[in-house]
Motif scaffolding. Structure first.
Motif, PDB file in Angstrom:
ATOM      1  N   MET A   1       0.848  -1.452   0.441  1.00 27.67           N
ATOM      2  CA  MET A   1       0.231   0.020   0.158  1.00 27.67           C
ATOM      3  C   MET A   1       1.156   0.974  -0.295  1.00 27.67           C
ATOM      4  N   VAL A   2       0.113   1.973  -1.107  1.00 23.95           N
ATOM      5  CA  VAL A   2       1.509   3.748  -0.494  1.00 23.95           C
ATOM      6  C   VAL A   2       0.402   4.572  -0.577  1.00 23.95           C
ATOM      7  N   LYS A   3       0.329   5.162   0.937  1.00 24.83           N
ATOM      8  CA  LYS A   3      -0.703   6.415   1.116  1.00 24.83           C
ATOM      9  C   LYS A   3      -0.105   7.562   0.746  1.00 24.83           C
ATOM     10  N   LEU A   4      -0.210   9.242   0.793  1.00 25.63           N
ATOM     11  CA  LEU A   4      -0.170  10.308   0.888  1.00 25.63           C
ATOM     12  C   LEU A   4      -0.810  11.058   1.457  1.00 25.63           C
ATOM     13  N   CYS A   5      -0.070  11.415   2.368  1.00 22.05           N
ATOM     14  CA  CYS A   5      -0.915  12.197   3.522  1.00 22.05           C
ATOM     15  C   CYS A   5      -0.705  13.940   3.564  1.00 22.05           C
ATOM     16  N   PHE A   6      -1.727  14.546   3.224  1.00 19.84           N
ATOM     17  CA  PHE A   6      -1.439  16.140   3.082  1.00 19.84           C
ATOM     18  C   PHE A   6      -1.629  16.481   4.820  1.00 19.84           C
ATOM     19  N   ILE A   7      -0.543  17.045   5.003  1.00 21.29           N
ATOM     20  CA  ILE A   7      -0.936  17.549   6.820  1.00 21.29           C
ATOM     21  C   ILE A   7      -1.245  19.126   6.762  1.00 21.29           C
ATOM     22  N   LEU A   8      -3.036  19.633   7.291  1.00 24.31           N
ATOM     23  CA  LEU A   8      -3.551  20.723   7.062  1.00 24.31           C
ATOM     24  C   LEU A   8      -3.104  21.477   7.865  1.00 24.31           C
ATOM     25  N   GLN A   9      -2.897  23.163   8.234  1.00 25.96           N
ATOM     26  CA  GLN A   9      -3.001  23.499   9.569  1.00 25.96           C
ATOM     27  C   GLN A   9      -3.317  24.686   9.011  1.00 25.96           C
ATOM     28  N   CYS A  10      -4.549  25.803   9.372  1.00 24.46           N
ATOM     29  CA  CYS A  10      -4.926  26.881   8.587  1.00 24.46           C
ATOM     30  C   CYS A  10      -4.409  28.185   8.995  1.00 24.46           C
ATOM     31  N   ILE A  11      -3.323  28.575   9.884  1.00 26.68           N
ATOM     32  CA  ILE A  11      -2.495  28.675  10.418  1.00 26.68           C
ATOM     33  C   ILE A  11      -0.696  28.690  10.842  1.00 26.68           C
ATOM     34  N   CYS A 222      -1.702   4.945 -13.125  1.00 21.89           N
ATOM     35  CA  CYS A 222      -2.314   6.598 -12.610  1.00 21.89           C
ATOM     36  C   CYS A 222      -3.569   6.348 -11.976  1.00 21.89           C
ATOM     37  N   LYS A 223      -4.181   7.478 -11.354  1.00 23.34           N
ATOM     38  CA  LYS A 223      -4.989   7.540 -10.573  1.00 23.34           C
ATOM     39  C   LYS A 223      -5.246   8.614 -10.501  1.00 23.34           C
ATOM     40  N   VAL A 252       8.521  -0.106  -5.160  1.00 23.61           N
ATOM     41  CA  VAL A 252       8.038   1.113  -5.326  1.00 23.61           C
ATOM     42  C   VAL A 252       9.820   2.512  -5.234  1.00 23.61           C
ATOM     43  N   HIS A 253       8.961   2.601  -6.806  1.00 24.86           N
ATOM     44  CA  HIS A 253      10.681   3.397  -6.918  1.00 24.86           C
ATOM     45  C   HIS A 253      10.111   4.993  -6.962  1.00 24.86           C
ATOM     46  N   HIS A 254       8.768   5.727  -7.161  1.00 22.50           N
ATOM     47  CA  HIS A 254       8.809   7.012  -7.343  1.00 22.50           C
ATOM     48  C   HIS A 254       7.348   7.208  -7.409  1.00 22.50           C
ATOM     49  N   LEU A 255       7.191   8.090  -7.270  1.00 21.16           N
ATOM     50  CA  LEU A 255       5.703   8.793  -7.359  1.00 21.16           C
ATOM     51  C   LEU A 255       6.110   9.925  -7.505  1.00 21.16           C
ATOM     52  N   LEU A 256       4.903  10.330  -8.192  1.00 18.07           N
ATOM     53  CA  LEU A 256       4.813  12.072  -8.635  1.00 18.07           C
ATOM     54  C   LEU A 256       3.477  12.262  -8.457  1.00 18.07           C
ATOM     55  N   GLY A 314     -12.105  25.708  -0.288  1.00 19.21           N
ATOM     56  CA  GLY A 314     -11.685  27.234  -0.423  1.00 19.21           C
ATOM     57  C   GLY A 314     -12.388  27.636  -1.844  1.00 19.21           C
ATOM     58  N   ASP A 315     -11.072  28.944  -2.477  1.00 14.24           N
ATOM     59  CA  ASP A 315     -11.976  29.250  -3.861  1.00 14.24           C
ATOM     60  C   ASP A 315     -10.078  29.058  -4.965  1.00 14.24           C
ATOM     61  N   PHE A 316      -9.076  27.933  -3.988  1.00 14.06           N
ATOM     62  CA  PHE A 316      -8.280  26.988  -4.617  1.00 14.06           C
ATOM     63  C   PHE A 316      -8.712  26.757  -6.014  1.00 14.06           C
ATOM     64  N   PRO A 317      -8.691  27.245  -7.221  1.00 12.58           N
ATOM     65  CA  PRO A 317      -8.844  26.001  -8.458  1.00 12.58           C
ATOM     66  C   PRO A 317      -8.866  24.851  -9.079  1.00 12.58           C
ATOM     67  N   ILE A 318      -7.498  23.869  -8.073  1.00 13.46           N
ATOM     68  CA  ILE A 318      -8.235  22.513  -8.728  1.00 13.46           C
ATOM     69  C   ILE A 318      -8.457  21.855  -7.974  1.00 13.46           C
ATOM     70  N   LYS A 319      -9.025  21.051  -8.450  1.00 14.79           N
ATOM     71  CA  LYS A 319     -10.160  20.462  -7.856  1.00 14.79           C
ATOM     72  C   LYS A 319      -9.917  18.684  -7.418  1.00 14.79           C
ATOM     73  N   TYR A 320      -8.895  18.563  -8.752  1.00 17.64           N
ATOM     74  CA  TYR A 320      -8.593  16.981  -9.136  1.00 17.64           C
ATOM     75  C   TYR A 320      -7.059  16.641  -9.007  1.00 17.64           C
ATOM     76  N   TYR A 321      -5.847  15.285  -8.626  1.00 16.99           N
ATOM     77  CA  TYR A 321      -5.213  15.347  -8.428  1.00 16.99           C
ATOM     78  C   TYR A 321      -5.354  14.457  -9.634  1.00 16.99           C
ATOM     79  N   MET A 322      -3.859  13.718  -9.667  1.00 11.37           N
ATOM     80  CA  MET A 322      -4.429  11.993 -10.716  1.00 11.37           C
ATOM     81  C   MET A 322      -2.366  12.076  -9.902  1.00 11.37           C
ATOM     82  N   VAL A 323      -2.318  10.346  -8.931  1.00 14.79           N
ATOM     83  CA  VAL A 323      -0.867  10.218  -8.612  1.00 14.79           C
ATOM     84  C   VAL A 323      -0.293   9.436  -9.287  1.00 14.79           C
ATOM     85  N   GLN A 324       0.402   9.157  -9.629  1.00 17.97           N
ATOM     86  CA  GLN A 324       1.172   8.498 -10.760  1.00 17.97           C
ATOM     87  C   GLN A 324       2.732   7.656 -10.274  1.00 17.97           C
TER      88      GLN A 324
END
Length: 340
Positions: A1-11, A222-223, A252-256, A314-324
């Motif tokens: 399993m490969v799991k990519l996590c983004f960790i978020l904080q407001c400030i 790709c997904k 697993v060699h790399h992911l983008l 919010g108003d950030f325009p990117i709504k989809y991502y692709m993981v290769q």
């Protein structure tokens, strides 16, 4: 399993970066070092300090074994051409260390020019072997690899038993899959933060679960993922974490991770998912802008600079991502072998 996590904080400005990271070894190092890193969880840890005045580097390697342990500096990240220090502690506590050179994939030979790896001390406690050793940054030996400014390719390995005979000329056993590599700027390393730095923060994740790898030597999968809809106001990611199941690290060699064109609309109930060349027309809008990535040897936890968080929601325009995902399968494991 490969799991990519983004960790978020407001400030973003409230982030505290600690100059440490998790260490597995139950043994305290012999001295205080400027840097440390967990090479492999519950298996191998490394400490080091660079002395620019003396033009030398001192290492301390801890590995969860009572056999031999090794650390190498490699020109390209593999065995070929690597300068390797091999050491062990025998049953009466004597410490041995060898300067070796790998001319190819196989048992490294003894360095027959000059001895440039020097043991300082070592011990074997609670099933772990710990050895402190040093070498010059540049030995001027054609069987050594200079430790230059910028990135350095480190390799490590270990055996389950001491060499036989256990003495200066002892021969090491084959390490099998007990090996690894990291790419680190040894002379200018910035210690990654502890995972505790991000505990309690919001995050979203993109997972690739139970993917069955084809029995071919290389695979690009790709997904498409839809961005999280949990954030009505724009927030900022302050780091990302890549999780690769330990059973699958050799595959697993790399992911983008790419941003998809903001004008693109997918069927959210049937997002593209498959071999990249098979679904190439569907994923064309997602092949230009790279948001982040990871490759073998990189840190699994990567903080973003305080002034450069990545916007989400919010108003950030990117709504989809692709993981290769790039899978490297030189042994052509069967397509029945799943990745979890």
């Amino acid at each position: 399993m490969v799991k990519l996590c983004f960790i978020l904080q407001c400030i973003v400005s409230s982030v505290v970066i600690e100059n440490s990271r998790s260490i597995s070894s139950p043994l305290a190092p012999f001295t205080t070092y400027k840097h440390s890193i967990e090479l492999q969880k519950d298996v191998a840890d490394l400490w080091w300090t660079v002395d620019d005045n003396e033009r030398e580097i001192i290492f301390e390697l801890h590995i969860n074994t009572t056999g031999w342990i090794a650390l190498g500096i490699s020109p390209a990240g593999g065995m070929n051409g690597a300068d390797i220090g091999v050491g062990w502690v025998d049953q009466i506590g004597s410490v041995y260390f060898q300067d070796r050179y790998a001319s190819a994939n196989g048992r490294p030979m003894f360095d027959n020019t000059t001895i440039d790896w020097f043991v300082v001390q070592g011990r074997e406690v609670s099933g772990w072997t710990a050895i402190q050793f040093k070498r010059l940054l540049d030995t001027c030996d054609n069987m050594d690899v200079p430790i230059k400014s910028g990135t350095n390719n480190l390799i490590f390995a270990y055996g389950l038993v001491d060499p036989i005979p256990s003495g200066p000329n002892g021969e090491i056993s084959y390490h099998e899959n007990r090996r690894g590599s990291r790419t680190l700027p040894l002379r200018s390393y910035a210690d990654p933060p502890s995972e505790d730095t991000f505990s309690g923060l919001d995050y979203f994740e993109f997972r690739l679960n139970n993917y069955v790898i084809p029995s071919t030597d290389t695979t690009y999968h790709c997904k498409i993922y839809k961005a999280s809809s949990n954030y009505s106001m724009k927030r900022h990611a302050i780091g990302h974490k890549t999780i690769v199941d330990s059973a699958n690290r050799d595959l697993v060699h790399h992911l983008l991770m790419y941003e998809c064109d903001p004008t693109t609309q997918f069927d959210d109930n049937n997002l593209p998912d498959g071999l990249c060349n098979t679904i190439s027309q569907q994923i064309t809008p997602c092949g230009s802008n790279i948001a982040t990535g990871w490759a073998v040897g990189g840190d699994y936890m990567v903080p973003f600079p305080k002034e450069a968080g990545y916007p989400v929601g919010g108003d950030f325009p990117i709504k989809y991502y692709m993981v290769q995902m790039h899978y490297d399968n030189p042994n052509l494991f069967s397509s029945m072998k799943p990745l979890f």
